[in-house]
Design a protein around this motif. Structure first.
Motif, short mmCIF file in Angstrom:
data_model
loop_
_atom_site.label_atom_id
_atom_site.label_comp_id
_atom_site.label_asym_id
_atom_site.label_seq_id
_atom_site.Cartn_x
_atom_site.Cartn_y
_atom_site.Cartn_z
N ARG A 45 27.15 -16.64 6.72
CA ARG A 45 25.78 -16.46 6.28
C ARG A 45 25.47 -15.01 5.92
N ALA A 49 24.43 -13.83 2.46
CA ALA A 49 23.18 -13.10 2.28
C ALA A 49 23.40 -11.85 1.44
N PHE A 298 19.44 -16.18 10.17
CA PHE A 298 20.83 -16.61 10.12
C PHE A 298 21.40 -16.77 11.53
N TYR A 301 20.27 -20.02 12.77
CA TYR A 301 21.00 -21.05 12.02
C TYR A 301 22.42 -21.21 12.55
#
Length: 457
Positions: A45, A49, A298, A301
């Motif tokens: 992630r 990103a 993130f 997540y």
């Protein structure tokens, strides 16, 4: 020789560091496996990103504020609708697959792995055609520059939905790289490559061209993921008869869909309401702020992606002590890294926003307002996944619905006057309200103290 001085030597310090890393990355315990998998998810992630950040910076500079705002608006709709059109299958897979394994229901397992993807593809295709009809019907009232990008967004949705479904299946097998890399790394790489190619060839890189590149990226990444996933499943699941329990799958998935839908609506309401009341340039600035703070979400997540199917597994096995300890562990590893990330991002906020363009620095103040809600929400970890996996989807959906309703009301009240600051304040207040509700629900329903600090009574 003083043996206590050895650890202070360079060799001793190196040995201690290696020991710590071995404890973090090695081992076969649930905590060690989760740390490794969560670390993998987080790294994916973060890399994603950075790539998304780069792509947004390039698009903002290549397209200009107005076209970039239109692209952000349409892509937000794709993210929102695409994440809801799988009936919640991508999330429920982490409950259904472990339960089939625990019960030895191989026929149903094979049926789910095959049928869930075709079901979501068929229905999402029909819905996408209907949505294109809605765009046609409402085109006189839609910004003329957004009509064609919206059609392209409809074309993107079926592939987006199938990719989400495959992500859930892969995560249920602990194949985090297979689940996430096609969506977050390969897709972003393709978007950057295709838009850069168009720009280099001298094409007008407006919202339409950017959406065409994004649609192509979604379809290519999904098809590649499907090929690899099928090969991995062939080696994992023995061939045999397939059984399909569509009604049972939907009975589990639809309540989870409610949770996911209200969560997504809560996540995107600010951008969508902002588009209605403020200029496209202001939408672009606010979106840059949201992207800059994405690192915090993130972490949440990553833990949610790696813990959900284990919540279901421990519950199916009736191992309450193991479940309770695992929940506490997940919360700790959500909050404290989130706190560190928030401090770092706020400290670096202005330079990061400047990368989008000098005009985006005006959004720096908004970062502080938006960060409050994200940090408070991280204090209870991935408890929404806990509730979903343990059969409390409806009460969880109710909490999200109330938070969503609050967010809509606050956005409509604050955005027209305060713009991005109002949108950030509305979302943070709603996240705080949601956190309190979820904490209370888990305390009452499961008897667990789901807070990163303090002790349960």
């Amino acid at each position: 020789m003083d043996t206590q001085s050895a650890p202070a030597s360079p060799a001793g310090a190196t040995a201690r560091l290696r020991s710590m890393l071995a404890g973090f990355l090695g081992g076969s315990s649930d905590a060690s496996v989760t740390r490794r998998l969560a670390g993998t998810v987080f790294i994916i992630r973060v890399v994603s990103a950075a790539m998304a950040y780069l792509s947004q910076i390039l698009l903002a500079r290549w397209m200009g504020g107005s076209d970039y705002g239109v692209y952000v608006y349409v892509w937000t709709w794709v993210l929102l609708l695409g994440s809801m059109m799988d009936f919640g299958i991508s999330a429920s897979a982490q409950k259904i697959i472990p339960e089939y394994r625990a019960g030895g229901d191989d026929a149903l397992l094979r049926g789910f792995l095959f049928g869930s993807r075709w079901m979501t593809f068929a229905v999402s295709t029909v819905v996408s055609v209907l949505l294109a009809g809605v765009v046609k019907l409402l085109s006189p009232w839609i910004d003329a520059h957004a009509v064609v990008p919206l059609y392209i967004g409809c074309l993107t949705l079926p592939a987006f939905v199938v990719a989400n479904t495959q992500d859930g299946i892969a995560r249920s097998h602990d194949w985090m790289r297979l689940g996430l890399m096609p969506q977050f790394i390969i897709r972003q790489s393709l978007i950057i490559g295709l838009t850069a190619g168009a720009f280099a060839l001298g094409f007008n890189l407006g919202a339409t061209a950017a959406m065409l590149a994004s649609a192509a990226a979604v379809w290519i990444a999904m098809i590649g993921q499907m090929i690899v996933l099928n090969r991995r499943l062939d080696g994992e699941v023995k061939p045999g008869v397939k059984a399909y329990d569509f009604r049972g799958w939907l009975a589990i998935s639809l309540p989870i869909l409610l949770v996911e839908s209200f969560y997504l609506l809560l996540s995107y309401t600010d951008v969508l309401v902002l588009q209605q009341f403020r200029s496209s340039e202001e939408v672009g600035v606010y979106f840059a702020v949201v992207k800059t703070l994405a690192l915090v979400s993130f972490i949440h997540y990553a833990m949610a992606a790696t813990t959900a199917h284990r919540f279901a597994e421990y519950h199916a096995l009736g191992d309450k002590a193991r479940l309770s300890a695992y929940v506490a562990y997940a919360i700790q590893w959500t909050f404290w890294p989130s706190l560190a990330a928030t401090i770092l991002l706020l400290a670096m906020g202005k330079p990061l926003l400047w990368l989008f363009g000098p005009q985006f620095v005006v959004g720096y103040d908004i970062m502080f307002v938006a960060a409050i809600g994200l940090l408070v929400r991280s204090a209870i970890g991935p408890v929404e996944r806990l509730l979903n996996m343990l059969g409390h989807q409806l009460i969880c959906a109710l909490a999200y619905a109330l938070a969503f309703a609050m967010n809509v009301a606050l956005c409509v009240a604050l955005v027209p006057r305060f713009g991005g600051h109002g949108a950030a304040a509305a979302t943070s207040a709603s996240l705080i309200f949601e956190t309190v509700l979820l904490f209370w629900i888990v305390r009452k329903r499961l008897g667990l103290h789901v807070l990163a600090f303090g002790k349960g009574s």
